[in-house]
Design an enzyme around this catalytic site. Sequence first.
Site, PDB file in Angstrom:
ATOM      1  N   GLU A   1       0.697  -1.279   0.036  1.00  0.00           N
ATOM      2  CA  GLU A   1      -0.012  -0.088   0.037  1.00  0.00           C
ATOM      3  C   GLU A   1       0.889   1.306   0.052  1.00  0.00           C
ATOM      4  O   GLU A   1       0.454   2.279  -0.543  1.00  0.00           O
ATOM      5  CB  GLU A   1      -1.139  -0.065   1.171  1.00  0.00           C
ATOM      6  CG  GLU A   1      -2.120  -0.943   1.132  1.00  0.00           C
ATOM      7  CD  GLU A   1      -1.604  -2.464   1.682  1.00  0.00           C
ATOM      8  OE1 GLU A   1      -2.650  -3.151   1.943  1.00  0.00           O
ATOM      9  OE2 GLU A   1      -0.461  -2.626   2.213  1.00  0.00           O
TER      10      GLU A   1
ATOM     11  N   PHE B   1     -12.076  -7.229  13.493  1.00  0.00           N
ATOM     12  CA  PHE B   1     -10.826  -7.529  12.885  1.00  0.00           C
ATOM     13  C   PHE B   1     -10.369  -6.363  11.732  1.00  0.00           C
ATOM     14  O   PHE B   1     -11.511  -6.182  11.032  1.00  0.00           O
ATOM     15  CB  PHE B   1     -11.117  -8.790  11.990  1.00  0.00           C
ATOM     16  CG  PHE B   1      -9.944  -9.494  11.150  1.00  0.00           C
ATOM     17  CD1 PHE B   1      -8.764  -9.868  11.781  1.00  0.00           C
ATOM     18  CD2 PHE B   1     -10.191  -9.501   9.935  1.00  0.00           C
ATOM     19  CE1 PHE B   1      -7.628 -10.277  11.020  1.00  0.00           C
ATOM     20  CE2 PHE B   1      -9.223  -9.852   8.990  1.00  0.00           C
ATOM     21  CZ  PHE B   1      -7.876 -10.331   9.619  1.00  0.00           C
ATOM     22  N   GLN B   2      -9.373  -6.053  11.822  1.00  0.00           N
ATOM     23  CA  GLN B   2      -8.894  -4.985  10.650  1.00  0.00           C
ATOM     24  C   GLN B   2      -9.416  -3.717  10.699  1.00  0.00           C
ATOM     25  O   GLN B   2      -9.747  -3.154   9.890  1.00  0.00           O
ATOM     26  CB  GLN B   2      -8.761  -5.511   9.238  1.00  0.00           C
ATOM     27  CG  GLN B   2      -7.534  -6.766   9.022  1.00  0.00           C
ATOM     28  CD  GLN B   2      -7.395  -6.938   7.558  1.00  0.00           C
ATOM     29  OE1 GLN B   2      -8.194  -6.846   6.845  1.00  0.00           O
ATOM     30  NE2 GLN B   2      -6.381  -7.440   7.320  1.00  0.00           N
TER      31      GLN B   2
ATOM     32  N   LYS C   1     -17.688  -1.340   4.859  1.00  0.00           N
ATOM     33  CA  LYS C   1     -18.193  -2.189   3.659  1.00  0.00           C
ATOM     34  C   LYS C   1     -19.777  -2.452   3.350  1.00  0.00           C
ATOM     35  O   LYS C   1     -20.025  -2.497   2.116  1.00  0.00           O
ATOM     36  CB  LYS C   1     -17.586  -3.690   4.467  1.00  0.00           C
ATOM     37  CG  LYS C   1     -17.610  -4.587   2.867  1.00  0.00           C
ATOM     38  CD  LYS C   1     -16.840  -5.786   3.565  1.00  0.00           C
ATOM     39  CE  LYS C   1     -17.053  -7.003   2.358  1.00  0.00           C
ATOM     40  NZ  LYS C   1     -16.165  -8.190   2.756  1.00  0.00           N
TER      41      LYS C   1
ATOM     42  N   MET D   1      24.095   9.588   3.562  1.00  0.00           N
ATOM     43  CA  MET D   1      23.911  10.794   4.232  1.00  0.00           C
ATOM     44  C   MET D   1      24.096  10.718   5.535  1.00  0.00           C
ATOM     45  O   MET D   1      24.785  11.872   6.207  1.00  0.00           O
ATOM     46  CB  MET D   1      22.503  11.399   3.773  1.00  0.00           C
ATOM     47  CG  MET D   1      22.412  12.916   4.416  1.00  0.00           C
ATOM     48  SD  MET D   1      23.469  14.110   3.555  1.00  0.00           S
ATOM     49  CE  MET D   1      22.564  14.438   1.854  1.00  0.00           C
TER      50      MET D   1
END
Length: 658
Positions: A134, A196-197, A246, A558
């Site tokens: 993602e 969940f999630q 959803k 760096m």
Amino acid sequence: MASTAAAAISRPSRPPLSLHSPKFHCQNFVPLSSNYPKINLRPRLRILSSLADSSSKPKPLVAAAAAAPVTVSLDTFVSRFAPDEPRKGSDVLVEALEREGVKHVFAYPGGASMEIHQALTRSNVIQNVLPRHEQGGVFAAEGYARASGRPGVCIATSGPGATNIVSGLADALLDSIPIVAITGQVPRRMIGTDAFQETPIVEVTRSITKHNYLVLDVEDIPYIVREAFYLANSGRPGPVLIDIPKDIQQQLVVPNWDKPLQLPGYSFRLPKSPETGHLQQILRLISDSKKPVLYVGGGCMNSSEELRRFVDLTGIPVTTTLMGLGAFPSTDELSLRMLGMHGTMYANYAVDKSDLLLAFGVRFDDRVTGKIEAFASRAKIVHIDIDPAEIGKNKQPHLSICGDVKEALAGMNRLLEETGVKHDFSSWREELNEQKAKYPLSYKTFGEAIPPQYAIQVLDELTNGNAIISSGVGQHQMWAAQFYKYRGPRQWLSSSGLGAMGFGLPAAIGAAVARPDAVVVDIDGDGSFIMNVQELATVRVENLPVKIMLLNNQHLGMVVQWEDRFYKANRAHTYLGNPSKEAEIFPDMLKFAEACDIPAARVTKKSEVREAVKKMLETPGPYLLDVIVPHQEHVLPMIPSGGAFKDAINEGDGRAAY
């Protein structure tokens, strides 16, 4: 970086003290509770401003700000559905994106976003470019937006999918990049139950987005999507997030596409056109000046033509920020290239000695100013920026205009053409030319070891400076800014404000999708590249002609440079190779490329660089070139953090002790 298309919602980095504050940032707040009614809840999803008359009724928005979103004409749009045909919320969402002119999205599926992906398969307009993470998706959406000027769109599922896009949202906010991020969410009845999630992504992202939404009524989707694109791309651009449960995605509805935008508070705050009197004051300051300098940033990216004309009319030298590279051609004789911590000596000299600093579309970032009290201490400062929050935030100007830089430049150009006033800054330019000759950008060569700067110079020559260049973050980023000569805007894609490693490859993917006819090269470092190396799979599957020039020094370059300069070269976990096999290149980047069926080569000698880069550019499709460079190289010049121009370092490297 202030932008020509400004933000009327001030960035919510600091919570307001009161609702009457002129910088009050209003967002739709929905308590995350499991005690929802049988959801007949329809929040009034619009932004209100305390500056607007609270008694006035909302009026339809009639005028778009600068750089308004690309929207498909409703007269020409043909829906797949009959006007009165019910369809799922997910199909409404996809059609809303189509109506905004979206052709590509960067979406990774999951349980809470499956309905959206199913709807995408039914679209004949939108193509999904499937990232392998993602974060790769949101960075690709940023690359798409930076290269095209149009909003990029990414989609993720709930929970970890949503939290994986957080860095990209923060990056887009700091660099003023228009993206619309869409996340799936658990069903409404489960919000607040630790399902969940489940992650309260609206709350997580509240301070790193320009605006965000939790959709609680399927009928609101058309309006919210339209408003989100308008907000992302109007005013000062930025990221907008839409979180869709959803069950909303699954619900059937006949959408209403005709509801007008109602943003009275937001539109009231959008800067108005600059007044002629203010522009005349700036021109008088220029006439009175002996040593003026233009200091331009990302806010000038949409006004490159007007900027060039202004320079033609005035003869004022130009220096750019990291975000502003390409707004004015680096090859022009009046270009001083980049200023700041790793800017040219002559650009920093010009700002230090100037008596008038014209700061257009910039935010006086600490990496530009160093010690703020010493920055342009001899100069009168004119600041033009579209975000009122930036005016006087870091450096107090003598004259300021809150407005679109494009309009301001166009207005001053008209006045200059009408009056025919000529300026003679020849002695000032001669002084700066002496500094250019005395302190050019340079590097040393040690035998056949490849100076990273040389590899970038060769790339610049072979592409005629016309490629789109993305980068990760670190030394390679600064060398790409210094040694590639950008001819035009939107050629340079870099995570500037946030400094997010792993940005280069996915940003190149987005650029290649947005501009398929352009040469796109990711100049990356081994540390940054490996953070999103999985996106090689996306490059291969989509057959994107992304070229990767990897400056591989086996270190976090760096950080190593700072260790050399300020920590007696004590290595604190900055070696990225295998300590038990230091003579070998580890990891073997060529095997990553091989695993994804991408042609690749490694070059270790300076004499072989030109031919290797030429082969990379001539090979059809993607290509990875692993350029092995010494880790002792330092990015110079360098003004230490918090230092001033007098503290600039212009010599030395990791081969010496400090």
